[in-house]
Enzyme design. Structure first.
Site, mmCIF file in Angstrom:
data_model
loop_
_atom_site.group_PDB
_atom_site.id
_atom_site.type_symbol
_atom_site.label_atom_id
_atom_site.label_comp_id
_atom_site.label_asym_id
_atom_site.label_seq_id
_atom_site.Cartn_x
_atom_site.Cartn_y
_atom_site.Cartn_z
ATOM 1 N N GLY A 141 9.056 -19.746 -142.366
ATOM 2 C CA GLY A 141 10.499 -19.905 -142.299
ATOM 3 C C GLY A 141 11.072 -20.361 -143.632
ATOM 4 C CB CYS A 142 14.403 -19.887 -145.152
ATOM 5 S SG CYS A 142 15.438 -20.149 -143.691
ATOM 6 C CE1 TYR A 143 17.780 -25.612 -143.744
ATOM 7 C CE2 TYR A 143 17.653 -24.385 -141.682
ATOM 8 C CZ TYR A 143 18.405 -25.036 -142.655
ATOM 9 O OH TYR A 143 19.772 -25.121 -142.528
ATOM 10 C CB CYS A 179 13.017 -25.193 -148.773
ATOM 11 S SG CYS A 179 14.031 -25.818 -150.126
#
Length: 352
Positions: free
Chosen positions: A155-157, A160
């Protein structure tokens, strides 16, 4: 390693699908052989995204109309909603077991079937593939990805947050029970489907938290942090929606362990990512900005002292559609096909 590969994109009419196409059009060893979009079947990509007008591309088709063995694809990107993705990929790999798959949904990110059912509200419909899938965080699982048939793009979150925290957790440098992740994402993170909450007047001139206390990306963070620590880790994570198109900025609060200060945490990250092409650790005390990674596959990480002794503030920024989704997916594809990892991903961030 094939000199060239035929690639399919399932869900090409969404933001991650179009970002995949943008990147792959400049890839020197890729041919676009298949594009699907069920609601847009029969249309061209220029009908959906006019920026693709100059390019000769396959017409959009419906997944149900495909005969997988006759498509000739070597690898497929699956940019479909979670839940439906697992049945599509199961059917695909049953009909054409030689095809490689990079899945951008959440369907294969959790390796525990019970955890999946708890967070997503139903039993997994392709448990054998769930056990086979490799988690696609390249900087951690590079060697496994090279031999994988099915890769679950993170996932993007979570990307990061994991990139700055995993080296520190593995080194035992921070107190894992005191991790606080304050994350903000652009609106494209919610997808392209029409939603009242994402209308311009609903989103602009405002800033709000959502999924407070129970966002599905928490399961992914729990899984990977716990694996790195060798014991259960449950971080505090709160996502926010920011009125911008692209980008994620995570501000992360940690306490050093065994006398580790902010400078020592920074040194660990500098060492961990010294040879990584898509992770850049800023000089000590500098914080990253989303505008400086926009359109690129880069993650920028910064570390600064907190005013409280023993605590540090870590900043992490990436483009949610690039390193947070499609760019990382292409990075995974390159490894799976035996290509140089950076191929097609060398673009510098677009600024201003």
């Amino acid at each position: 390693m094939a000199e060239r590969a035929n690639i399919g994109i399932l869900g090409a009419s969404g933001y991650t699908g179009s970002e995949l196409l943008r990147l792959l059009l400049r890839h020197p060893r890729i041919d676009i052989a298949l594009l699907t979009a069920d609601r847009r079947a029969g249309q061209t990509m220029r009908d959906v995204f006019p920026q693709f007008s100059p390019y000769a591309l396959p017409r959009l088709v419906a997944i149900d109309d495909l005969d997988w063995p006759s498509t000739g694809v070597d690898l497929v990107f699956c940019a479909l909603p979670h839940g439906t993705t697992q049945t599509v990929i199961d059917a695909l790999l049953t009909a054409a077991p030689h095809v490689k798959v990079v899945d951008l949904s959440a369907d294969f990110r959790l390796f525990d079937a019970d955890a999946y059912a708890r967070w997503y509200g139903h039993a997994h419909r392709a448990e054998a593939l769930q056990r086979e899938a490799v988690y696609g965080l390249v900087e951690v699982y590079r060697e496994k990805i090279k031999g994988a048939r099915l890769v679950a793009n993170p996932g993007c979150y979570t990307t990061c947050a994991q990139l700055p925290l995993l080296p520190l957790i593995r080194a035992g440098a921070i107190a894992v029970d005191e991790i606080v992740i304050d994350a903000k994402s652009g609106v494209t993170g919610a997808g392209r489907a029409a939603k009242e909450a994402n209308l311009f007047t609903e989103v602009s001139e405002g800033f709000h938290a959502y999924g407070v206390g129970h966002h599905r990306h928490m399961a992914e963070l729990d899984q990977e942090f716990s694996k790195a620590a060798g014991r259960p880790v449950v971080p505090t994570f709160t996502p926010h929606l920011v009125p911008m198109n692209r980008g994620i900025l995570s501000t992360i609060y940690v306490r050093g362990s065994a006398g580790q200060g902010a400078e020592e945490l920074h040194a660990i990250l500098v060492d961990a990512y010294a040879d990584e092409p898509f992770v850049h650790v800023l000089p000590f005390g500098e914080m990253p900005q989303t505008r400086h990674v926009r359109g690129s596959n880069m993650t920028f990480i910064g570390v600064a002292k907190d005013r409280v002794a023993g605590r540090a503030i870590i900043g992490s920024a990436l483009d949610n559609l690039a390193k947070g989704a499609s760019g990382q997916a292409v990075q995974n594809m390159n490894l799976m096909l035996g290509y140089p990892e950076t191929l097609g991903l060398e673009q510098v961030a677009l600024f201003p």
